[in-house]
Scaffold this motif. Sequence first.
Motif, PDB file in Angstrom:
ATOM      1  N   ILE A 297      11.125  -9.383 -36.941  1.00 26.46           N
ATOM      2  CA  ILE A 297      11.550 -10.624 -37.613  1.00 26.46           C
ATOM      3  C   ILE A 297      12.917 -10.425 -38.267  1.00 26.46           C
ATOM      4  O   ILE A 297      13.814 -11.272 -38.153  1.00 26.46           O
ATOM      5  CB  ILE A 297      10.498 -11.062 -38.658  1.00 26.46           C
ATOM      6  N   LYS A 298      13.075  -9.282 -38.968  1.00 31.76           N
ATOM      7  CA  LYS A 298      14.358  -8.983 -39.612  1.00 31.76           C
ATOM      8  C   LYS A 298      15.479  -8.851 -38.586  1.00 31.76           C
ATOM      9  O   LYS A 298      16.598  -9.333 -38.791  1.00 31.76           O
ATOM     10  CB  LYS A 298      14.251  -7.685 -40.416  1.00 31.76           C
ATOM     11  N   LEU A 299      15.162  -8.199 -37.472  1.00 30.99           N
ATOM     12  CA  LEU A 299      16.148  -8.007 -36.421  1.00 30.99           C
ATOM     13  C   LEU A 299      16.556  -9.335 -35.806  1.00 30.99           C
ATOM     14  O   LEU A 299      17.738  -9.604 -35.584  1.00 30.99           O
ATOM     15  CB  LEU A 299      15.592  -7.075 -35.352  1.00 30.99           C
ATOM     16  N   ARG A 300      15.582 -10.184 -35.544  1.00 37.85           N
ATOM     17  CA  ARG A 300      15.873 -11.512 -34.992  1.00 37.85           C
ATOM     18  C   ARG A 300      16.765 -12.315 -35.934  1.00 37.85           C
ATOM     19  O   ARG A 300      17.712 -12.979 -35.514  1.00 37.85           O
ATOM     20  CB  ARG A 300      14.572 -12.257 -34.728  1.00 37.85           C
TER      21      ARG A 300
ATOM     22  N   LYS B  68      20.172 -19.643 -32.281  1.00 38.85           N
ATOM     23  CA  LYS B  68      18.900 -19.954 -32.936  1.00 38.85           C
ATOM     24  C   LYS B  68      17.748 -19.781 -31.948  1.00 38.85           C
ATOM     25  O   LYS B  68      17.774 -20.323 -30.842  1.00 38.85           O
ATOM     26  CB  LYS B  68      18.901 -21.392 -33.471  1.00 38.85           C
ATOM     27  N   LYS B  69      16.758 -19.008 -32.357  1.00 37.46           N
ATOM     28  CA  LYS B  69      15.601 -18.755 -31.491  1.00 37.46           C
ATOM     29  C   LYS B  69      14.771 -20.028 -31.342  1.00 37.46           C
ATOM     30  O   LYS B  69      14.426 -20.677 -32.334  1.00 37.46           O
ATOM     31  CB  LYS B  69      14.727 -17.650 -32.083  1.00 37.46           C
ATOM     32  N   PRO B  70      14.442 -20.410 -30.109  1.00 33.32           N
ATOM     33  CA  PRO B  70      13.527 -21.544 -29.914  1.00 33.32           C
ATOM     34  C   PRO B  70      12.176 -21.263 -30.582  1.00 33.32           C
ATOM     35  O   PRO B  70      11.687 -20.137 -30.552  1.00 33.32           O
ATOM     36  CB  PRO B  70      13.384 -21.613 -28.384  1.00 33.32           C
ATOM     37  N   LYS B  71      11.595 -22.265 -31.188  1.00 31.21           N
ATOM     38  CA  LYS B  71      10.353 -22.087 -31.940  1.00 31.21           C
ATOM     39  C   LYS B  71       9.224 -21.525 -31.083  1.00 31.21           C
ATOM     40  O   LYS B  71       8.401 -20.747 -31.554  1.00 31.21           O
ATOM     41  CB  LYS B  71       9.920 -23.415 -32.554  1.00 31.21           C
ATOM     42  N   GLU B  72       9.196 -21.928 -29.818  1.00 26.76           N
ATOM     43  CA  GLU B  72       8.086 -21.511 -28.961  1.00 26.76           C
ATOM     44  C   GLU B  72       8.258 -20.100 -28.400  1.00 26.76           C
ATOM     45  O   GLU B  72       7.328 -19.553 -27.768  1.00 26.76           O
ATOM     46  CB  GLU B  72       7.917 -22.499 -27.789  1.00 26.76           C
ATOM     47  N   THR B  73       9.417 -19.481 -28.608  1.00 26.40           N
ATOM     48  CA  THR B  73       9.688 -18.155 -28.058  1.00 26.40           C
ATOM     49  C   THR B  73       9.357 -17.063 -29.069  1.00 26.40           C
ATOM     50  O   THR B  73       9.868 -17.076 -30.191  1.00 26.40           O
ATOM     51  CB  THR B  73      11.176 -18.016 -27.664  1.00 26.40           C
ATOM     52  N   PRO B  74       8.499 -16.105 -28.715  1.00 28.73           N
ATOM     53  CA  PRO B  74       8.195 -14.983 -29.630  1.00 28.73           C
ATOM     54  C   PRO B  74       9.444 -14.148 -29.900  1.00 28.73           C
ATOM     55  O   PRO B  74      10.333 -14.048 -29.040  1.00 28.73           O
ATOM     56  CB  PRO B  74       7.141 -14.173 -28.851  1.00 28.73           C
ATOM     57  N   ASP B  75       9.484 -13.529 -31.065  1.00 31.02           N
ATOM     58  CA  ASP B  75      10.637 -12.711 -31.433  1.00 31.02           C
ATOM     59  C   ASP B  75      10.911 -11.615 -30.414  1.00 31.02           C
ATOM     60  O   ASP B  75      12.057 -11.344 -30.055  1.00 31.02           O
ATOM     61  CB  ASP B  75      10.422 -12.074 -32.818  1.00 31.02           C
ATOM     62  N   ILE B  76       9.864 -10.981 -29.943  1.00 30.70           N
ATOM     63  CA  ILE B  76      10.013  -9.848 -29.023  1.00 30.70           C
ATOM     64  C   ILE B  76      10.653 -10.281 -27.708  1.00 30.70           C
ATOM     65  O   ILE B  76      11.489  -9.574 -27.132  1.00 30.70           O
ATOM     66  CB  ILE B  76       8.640  -9.159 -28.794  1.00 30.70           C
ATOM     67  N   ASP B  77      10.288 -11.484 -27.229  1.00 35.10           N
ATOM     68  CA  ASP B  77      10.878 -12.008 -25.991  1.00 35.10           C
ATOM     69  C   ASP B  77      12.322 -12.458 -26.223  1.00 35.10           C
ATOM     70  O   ASP B  77      13.187 -12.288 -25.355  1.00 35.10           O
ATOM     71  CB  ASP B  77      10.048 -13.183 -25.462  1.00 35.10           C
ATOM     72  N   PHE B  78      12.569 -13.039 -27.383  1.00 32.90           N
ATOM     73  CA  PHE B  78      13.918 -13.501 -27.730  1.00 32.90           C
ATOM     74  C   PHE B  78      14.893 -12.329 -27.759  1.00 32.90           C
ATOM     75  O   PHE B  78      15.991 -12.400 -27.172  1.00 32.90           O
ATOM     76  CB  PHE B  78      13.882 -14.192 -29.091  1.00 32.90           C
ATOM     77  N   ILE B  79      14.491 -11.240 -28.400  1.00 36.37           N
ATOM     78  CA  ILE B  79      15.382 -10.075 -28.522  1.00 36.37           C
ATOM     79  C   ILE B  79      15.600  -9.420 -27.158  1.00 36.37           C
ATOM     80  O   ILE B  79      16.710  -8.993 -26.820  1.00 36.37           O
ATOM     81  CB  ILE B  79      14.814  -9.052 -29.524  1.00 36.37           C
ATOM     82  N   ALA B  80      14.549  -9.364 -26.345  1.00 35.40           N
ATOM     83  CA  ALA B  80      14.671  -8.799 -24.998  1.00 35.40           C
ATOM     84  C   ALA B  80      15.672  -9.603 -24.168  1.00 35.40           C
ATOM     85  O   ALA B  80      16.491  -9.042 -23.427  1.00 35.40           O
ATOM     86  CB  ALA B  80      13.309  -8.778 -24.316  1.00 35.40           C
ATOM     87  N   THR B  81      15.634 -10.925 -24.316  1.00 40.57           N
ATOM     88  CA  THR B  81      16.564 -11.794 -23.597  1.00 40.57           C
ATOM     89  C   THR B  81      17.995 -11.580 -24.085  1.00 40.57           C
ATOM     90  O   THR B  81      18.936 -11.571 -23.291  1.00 40.57           O
ATOM     91  CB  THR B  81      16.170 -13.266 -23.768  1.00 40.57           C
ATOM     92  N   ILE B  82      18.140 -11.408 -25.387  1.00 41.73           N
ATOM     93  CA  ILE B  82      19.469 -11.151 -25.965  1.00 41.73           C
ATOM     94  C   ILE B  82      20.083  -9.898 -25.340  1.00 41.73           C
ATOM     95  O   ILE B  82      21.260  -9.887 -24.951  1.00 41.73           O
ATOM     96  CB  ILE B  82      19.372 -10.992 -27.502  1.00 41.73           C
TER      97      ILE B  82
END
Length: 271
Positions: A234-237, A247-261
């Motif tokens: 969460i802190k990393l995101r 901004k991370k989409p609400k439906e996307t988990p943090d772990i998937d968002f960071i992997a995509t980044i």
Amino acid sequence: MKTLQINTTQNVKINFEMANVGQRLLAFIIDNVVKFAYIYLIIELFNFSLIKDATDGDYWSVKAIDILMFLPLTFYSLYQEILMNGQTLGKRILKLRVINIEGFKPSIGDYIIRWFMRMVDFNLFILLFVYFYSMGYVNRYFGLIYMIFIIGKSIGFFMIVFTSKNQRVGDISANTVVVYLKDNASFAKTILENIKEDYKPVYANVIKLSDNDARIIKDTYTRAKNKKDYNTLIKLRSKIEEVTGIKKPKETPDIDFIATILKDFNYYTKD
């Protein structure tokens, strides 16, 4: 050579080798060679008498054009560090880079502070020198005046030598340091992600991240993922959102968002 160990807010330790005074001085000399080359070209290529004729000899118009021509020299280090990710031409040749004290890319505000504080680092007594010179005191107090001038020009040099993190006043004020990218090749390998040939990136703003940022993100992400440390994710995101403006989409988990980044970063920075 001094080493800077950065403890990120996610408790990941990253080591950077500090640029020493010799490396920074050589980069400074290279940058000044570029500046003098620019001055030489301006003097050789531009017909100043023609400019004077075109402005009907108006003093202020001529001075305004002079200022515009030499403006790039005034802001040389500022616009180069902003556009070249913490490097000037001299720093790039010497493999040096400006980063902030947490290891991330400095903000534009940080670069502006570093540039503005050059007045203290290299020109602290310049106004006093100009005053004595204009008043005709040079012959009477020649030794003292030039000693003042040299001391004012050397403050940044002595700060780099005697501070624990090789920081001049501008670095301390902007919370930045200059590091040596000796491990640039191996460094790049630490941020690689496997992406398919037909991969479609999602977040174009990842180009705001530097290699340093990507390495910290990947190291932190890998540790947190393996330990299932969701608070760190969460802190990393949040930090990624702050640095990139994504901004991370609400439906996307943090772990998937960071992997995509990380994948998007590799997509946009691959050779």
